[in-house]
Design a protein around this motif. Structure first.
Motif, PDB file in Angstrom:
ATOM      1  N   HIS A  45       0.835  -1.195   0.000  1.00 14.22           N
ATOM      2  CA  HIS A  45       0.000   0.000   0.000  1.00 14.22           C
ATOM      3  C   HIS A  45       0.874   1.251   0.000  1.00 14.22           C
ATOM      4  CE1 HIS A  45      -3.586   2.412   0.752  1.00 14.22           C
ATOM      5  NE2 HIS A  45      -2.851   3.086   1.631  1.00 14.22           N
ATOM      6  N   LEU A  46       1.901   1.221   0.832  1.00 13.82           N
ATOM      7  CA  LEU A  46       2.796   2.377   0.934  1.00 13.82           C
ATOM      8  C   LEU A  46       3.467   2.650  -0.412  1.00 13.82           C
ATOM      9  CD1 LEU A  46       4.168   4.504   2.708  1.00 13.82           C
ATOM     10  CD2 LEU A  46       5.891   2.807   3.282  1.00 13.82           C
ATOM     11  N   ILE A  47       3.904   1.595  -1.079  1.00 16.86           N
ATOM     12  CA  ILE A  47       4.564   1.756  -2.376  1.00 16.86           C
ATOM     13  C   ILE A  47       3.567   2.315  -3.403  1.00 16.86           C
ATOM     14  CG2 ILE A  47       5.708   0.539  -4.259  1.00 16.86           C
ATOM     15  CD1 ILE A  47       6.687  -1.497  -2.099  1.00 16.86           C
ATOM     16  N   TYR A  48       2.357   1.791  -3.404  1.00 12.28           N
ATOM     17  CA  TYR A  48       1.315   2.285  -4.317  1.00 12.28           C
ATOM     18  C   TYR A  48       1.055   3.775  -4.061  1.00 12.28           C
ATOM     19  CZ  TYR A  48      -0.460  -1.976  -6.647  1.00 12.28           C
ATOM     20  OH  TYR A  48      -0.625  -3.080  -7.448  1.00 12.28           O
ATOM     21  N   GLU A  49       0.881   4.108  -2.782  1.00 17.93           N
ATOM     22  CA  GLU A  49       0.562   5.503  -2.439  1.00 17.93           C
ATOM     23  C   GLU A  49       1.683   6.432  -2.882  1.00 17.93           C
ATOM     24  OE1 GLU A  49      -2.298   6.923  -1.120  1.00 17.93           O
ATOM     25  OE2 GLU A  49      -2.989   4.918  -1.702  1.00 17.93           O
TER      26      GLU A  49
END
Lengths: 395, 347
Positions: A317-321
């Motif tokens: 999620h962090l990478i996507y965000e």
């Protein structure tokens, strides 16, 4: 002439293999793809960590699509077998050959530490999804973490224990950096609150047998035994704890949540019931988001998600965000900046990345092992909100 | 099996080449064959041919050197060891600690790593002089476990289970900086492997090497013709330990990291496996087995990160069942046209 013949054969064979290997080099990559390299222990004693994180990362991609900010996300999973020099080599190859934009995974502290210099050198963000020693994020400005740090769990456990009638404690930890972290931060917080640590026992990380250590605990007769061992070893401790009759002599078993790992706690049997731990995630966390996550995770991989799984999910999620914020730019420094301060609602509750330390800020829960619908779960009963890594707060 | 084939070949020599004196026969054996030359030429040419696999090649070279060091004692003196990683790890930590405390020059580091491992090998060699193969297995395994535990306990020095952090390796001889892609690392490891290989080749063809082979075949008989077996075993064990130490030093210097895994039992076992794949007793077994082993491991684990161990085991079982003789025989047939082109038959 056996020797001569075999030398000739050998030479031929060797050259054949080496030339064959030339064509073995990976292909060049396409332009609009963002590659994420996940390096995990998929085999060996820490395989469950790798499988949880891989399953969670794949689940996240299945749920949220493989395209972010116009770029296609490609996940490359590598098995480092839990050996640091392999982790490092794989990271180096992923960076050089695959040109990955983000490195993720890292099951244990040494595995992460062997790779940190590469992240710094290549200016590629490194998202630690498991290793929990506090120092990792301090080793490079390109490291962030979505799991947790042991000081977070240990200090919360000590805080809770001191407020709930526990006065005398014996600590038992595995003898490596996370264990030392868990021991130190528990003892510091606990003694500051007026408690007393009777004895600090360190058990070897390899081939652990706790019988002798637990005998010493029994003789010391503390109010509680505080345990930290890597996820998976907890079963042995619990079993021997009951076998030695420590549960009947009125000693409470407390610890960080690694001891009562969701993935395997069902196999512990009733020995585990009543153990109190502090951790950031339980599959029994009562939120709609978590229920959906557990459901989907079980369906996709036939496992109950544990704290490693949720960290892998949040890591993705962090990478996507971050990619959304940079508009798809994969420049390492920009991605790192985008990650700082990101806050989101995770299956474990609200989490965020501390912009100063790149460390995760999360809720810590105190839980008790109970039987729910015939299965063992860590049932949360007390929450410590927005816990920052105490090891970094001090500086 | 080996004995019988040797007898056959010696009788062959007598019948086909009656004029060959023992000296000439032994001298002929030391000559370089073209496949050997080809092997090293290909290995060195990969520095330019395969720039994006240098890191794997570097690991192959290091594993090859480590397996070569076991080949020296197993293939030439018949000493089986399950604890050779003790010397590998000792060398790795020696090189790492030196680099951490300021004496980082790689070549000096390697010499010291080899020296320290050699000294440890010298002293532990006295433990394996007596007893059967099984006793030796246990003793070598025990020595390795002791080293592992010492390294674990002395965390103030070795970093314990976290690994030794903060190693900075300066350029080799002040000239060649270790680069990110691993070109320097591979070249460096390969040159070291080649030099040590030359030395090993020289040694096994020397009278000393021949006496070792006699020892391996029949120690009692070797003793009765005046070969001091104990001294020779001490010497070769010390040398093999030094080789292993240098291999360990190479690993530290090319990865700038050491952890307890360098002393792991699995590392000793892997190297033995490499020798099983490559064959022992002709020096190329280590390097060739290492190529096979690493490429298989890397290829399989890229295909199925979670289940590659199964396929690896499967391949090894097949390999042992089919027998490496037949695999090399297959290579012979495959390359027969090439051999004919060179105007020399392979046998």
């Amino acid at each position: 002439m056996t020797t001569r013949r075999s030398i000739i054969r050998a030479g031929l064979l060797g050259s054949a293999i080496l030339t064959g290997a030339v064509s073995y080099a990976p292909m060049a990559m396409a332009q609009e793809v963002v590659k994420i390299g996940l390096i995990l222990p998929m085999t060996g004693p820490f395989a469950s960590t790798g499988r949880q994180i891989e399953a969670a990362a794949k689940l996240y991609m299945a749920q949220n699509g493989a395209t972010v900010a116009g770029k296609k996300i490609e996940l490359i999973v590598k098995d480092d077998t839990g050996t640091p020099d392999v982790t490092r080599r794989l990271a180096q190859e992923l960076l050089v050959n695959e040109k990955v934009s983000v490195l993720g995974g890292f099951g244990l502290t040494p595995l992460a530490m062997s790779t940190v210099p590469l992240a710094t050198q290549a200016k590629v963000p490194m998202v630690v999804m498991a290793a929990a020693t506090s120092m990792i994020t301090e080793a490079s400005p390109f490291v962030t973490r979505t799991s947790f740090t042991l000081p977070q769990a240990a200090s919360v456990m000590a805080d809770w224990a001191s407020k709930n009638g526990v006065k005398k404690v014996v600590t038992l930890v595995s003898d490596y950096a996370p264990g030392h972290d868990a021991e130190k931060w528990f003892a510091d917080t606990f003694t500051a609150a007026g408690g007393k640590v009777e004895a600090s026992i360190r058990a070897p990380l390899q081939n652990p047998d706790f019988a002798a250590f637990l005998q010493r605990v029994k003789e010391a007769q503390p109010d509680a035994l505080y345990v930290f061992v890597p996820s998976g070893v907890g079963a042995t401790v619990m079993k021997q704890f009951v076998e030695r009759g420590l549960d009947k002599s009125g000693i409470k078993l407390i610890g960080t949540g690694d001891v009562t790992d969701d993935d395997i706690i069902n196999g512990y049997g009733d020995a585990a019931i009543g153990a109190i731990t502090a951790h950031h995630y339980s599959a029994a966390h009562p939120s709609a988001k978590n229920k959906a996550f557990v459901e989907a995770f079980k369906k996709a991989s036939n496992m109950r998600p544990n704290f490693m799984g949720v960290a892998g999910y949040d890591g993705m999620h962090l990478i996507y965000e971050a990619l959304k914020k940079t508009g798809g730019t994969t420049d390492g420094t920009k991605l790192m900046d985008a990650m700082k301060g990101t806050a989101w609602e995770s299956p474990r509750g609200p989490v965020s990345i501390d912009p100063e330390t790149r460390e995760i800020v999360l809720n810590m829960y105190v839980r008790k092992v109970e039987k729910v619908d015939g299965e063992l779960y860590n049932v949360e009963f007390s929450t410590f909100e927005g816990v920052k890594d105490p090891a970094k707060k001090k500086k | 099996m080996r004995m019988s084939s040797r007898e056959v070949s010696s009788s062959e020599i007598k019948t086909t080449q009656p004029a060959l004196t023992p000296q000439a026969f032994l001298l002929a054996k030391t000559k370089w064959r073209w496949p050997e030359v080809a092997f090293w030429l290909v290995a060195f040419s990969l520095i330019w041919l395969m720039p994006n696999r240098h890191l794997l090649l570097n690991e192959i070279a290091i594993l090859g050197l480590f397996a070569l060091s076991i080949d020296l004692i197993l293939g030439f003196a018949g000493i089986i060891s399950l604890g050779h990683a003790a010397f590998f790890g000792l060398g790795a930590y020696a090189a790492g600690l030196m680099a951490k405390h300021g004496i980082g020059e790689p070549v000096v580091g390697l010499l010291v790593a080899g020296g320290i491992a050699g000294i440890a090998g010298f002293f532990s060699s006295f433990l394996i002089l007596r007893g059967s193969d099984l006793t030796r297995l246990m003793i070598t395994l025990g020595v390795a476990l002791i080293f592992h535990e010492i390294a674990n306990r002395m965390a103030w020095l070795t970093g314990g289970a976290d690994g030794l952090l903060g190693i900075i390796i300066p350029p080799i001889l002040g000239q060649f900086e270790f680069d990110f892609r691993g070109a320097t690392a591979y070249t460096y490891s390969l040159v070291v492997l080649f030099l040590l290989f030359l030395l090993a080749r020289r040694i096994i063809h020397s009278p000393f090497g021949l006496s070792l082979k006699a020892l391996k075949d029949n120690r009692l008989r070797a003793g009765t013709i005046g070969i001091a077996s104990a001294r020779r075993i001490v010497a070769i064990y010390t040398l093999a330990a030094a080789y292993a130490g240098i291999a360990g030093g190479l690993l530290t210097q090319t990865t700038a990291f050491v952890s307890l895994e360098v002393l792991d039992f699995a590392r000793s076992a892997d190297a033995l496996l490499v020798l099983v794949i490559g064959g022992s007793g002709y020096l190329y077994g280590g390097p060739i087995g290492a190529i096979f082993f690493k490429i298989m491991k890397d290829g399989l684990s890229a295909l199925t990160p979670a289940y590659w161990l199964f396929w690896m085991g499967f391949a090894l079982v097949v390999l042992v069942l089919v027998g490496r003789d037949r695999i090399t025989g297959f290579a012979d047939r495959l390359f027969a046209p090439v051999v004919a082109l060179f105007g020399r038959k392979a046998r």
